[in-house]
Design a protein around this motif. Structure first.
Motif, mmCIF file in Angstrom:
data_model
loop_
_atom_site.group_PDB
_atom_site.id
_atom_site.type_symbol
_atom_site.label_atom_id
_atom_site.label_comp_id
_atom_site.label_asym_id
_atom_site.label_seq_id
_atom_site.Cartn_x
_atom_site.Cartn_y
_atom_site.Cartn_z
ATOM 1 N N GLU A 50 0.824 -1.207 0.000
ATOM 2 C CA GLU A 50 0.000 0.000 0.000
ATOM 3 C C GLU A 50 0.860 1.260 0.000
ATOM 4 O OE1 GLU A 50 -2.201 -3.445 1.448
ATOM 5 O OE2 GLU A 50 -0.380 -2.526 2.246
ATOM 6 N N MET A 51 1.926 1.270 0.793
ATOM 7 C CA MET A 51 2.830 2.428 0.826
ATOM 8 C C MET A 51 3.524 2.592 -0.521
ATOM 9 S SD MET A 51 4.314 4.985 2.287
ATOM 10 C CE MET A 51 4.282 4.916 4.054
ATOM 11 N N SER A 52 3.980 1.495 -1.091
ATOM 12 C CA SER A 52 4.640 1.550 -2.393
ATOM 13 C C SER A 52 3.702 2.121 -3.448
ATOM 14 C CB SER A 52 5.100 0.150 -2.796
ATOM 15 O OG SER A 52 5.637 0.153 -4.099
ATOM 16 N N PHE A 53 2.483 1.628 -3.469
ATOM 17 C CA PHE A 53 1.500 2.098 -4.445
ATOM 18 C C PHE A 53 1.211 3.582 -4.251
ATOM 19 C CE2 PHE A 53 -2.885 2.795 -5.869
ATOM 20 C CZ PHE A 53 -2.775 2.394 -7.193
ATOM 21 N N ALA A 54 0.993 3.994 -3.001
ATOM 22 C CA ALA A 54 0.681 5.390 -2.708
ATOM 23 C C ALA A 54 1.819 6.310 -3.151
ATOM 24 C CB ALA A 54 0.401 5.577 -1.213
ATOM 25 N N MET A 55 3.056 5.924 -2.898
ATOM 26 C CA MET A 55 4.195 6.755 -3.290
ATOM 27 C C MET A 55 4.337 6.828 -4.806
ATOM 28 S SD MET A 55 5.437 8.136 -0.633
ATOM 29 C CE MET A 55 7.006 8.738 -1.217
ATOM 30 N N HIS A 56 4.142 5.704 -5.492
ATOM 31 C CA HIS A 56 4.232 5.709 -6.946
ATOM 32 C C HIS A 56 3.120 6.556 -7.566
ATOM 33 C CE1 HIS A 56 7.096 2.380 -6.494
ATOM 34 N NE2 HIS A 56 7.500 2.734 -7.691
ATOM 35 N N ALA A 59 4.005 10.240 -6.986
ATOM 36 C CA ALA A 59 5.080 10.645 -7.894
ATOM 37 C C ALA A 59 4.530 10.865 -9.300
ATOM 38 C CB ALA A 59 6.180 9.584 -7.911
ATOM 39 N N ARG A 60 3.667 9.978 -9.733
ATOM 40 C CA ARG A 60 3.086 10.089 -11.079
ATOM 41 C C ARG A 60 2.223 11.346 -11.197
ATOM 42 N NH1 ARG A 60 2.585 6.108 -15.301
ATOM 43 N NH2 ARG A 60 1.642 7.281 -16.969
ATOM 44 N N ARG A 61 1.399 11.605 -10.168
ATOM 45 C CA ARG A 61 0.524 12.780 -10.195
ATOM 46 C C ARG A 61 1.321 14.077 -10.234
ATOM 47 N NH1 ARG A 61 -3.731 11.042 -5.612
ATOM 48 N NH2 ARG A 61 -4.967 9.638 -6.887
#
Length: 88
Positions: A50-56, A59-61
């Motif tokens: 979940e943390m990995s997804f949220a950070m990615h 970053a994309r946004r």
């Protein structure tokens, strides 16, 4: 339900193929690493999916790299604890 094949299996298979293929001649020495990494050290950690997804996603946004977000976070931690921020 079948599982998707792992990319690690492909890597292992490629290593076996390279090891069994005879060399055709001397190989030029390749650089140790990318020049953009010269003078830098890796910092790594293990986080929840979940943390990995949220950070990615963040970053994309923002149109930034994950490394840039991590540098910002590390600088914020340094400031919080009374240390000088380092930069990138």
């Amino acid at each position: 339900m079948s599982r998707k094949p792992s990319f690690a299996n492909l890597r292992d298979r490629q290593a076996t193929i390279r090891a069994s293929t005879p060399s055709t001649g001397p190989v030029a020495a390749s650089p140790k690493g990318a020049t953009s990494r010269e003078g830098r050290k890796q910092i790594a950690g293990f986080f929840t999916p979940e943390m990995s997804f949220a950070m990615h996603v963040l970053a994309r946004r923002q149109g930034r790299s994950l490394q840039a977000l991590m540098a910002e976070a590390f600088n914020d931690v340094l400031r919080k604890h009374g240390e000088s921020p380092i930069g990138d």
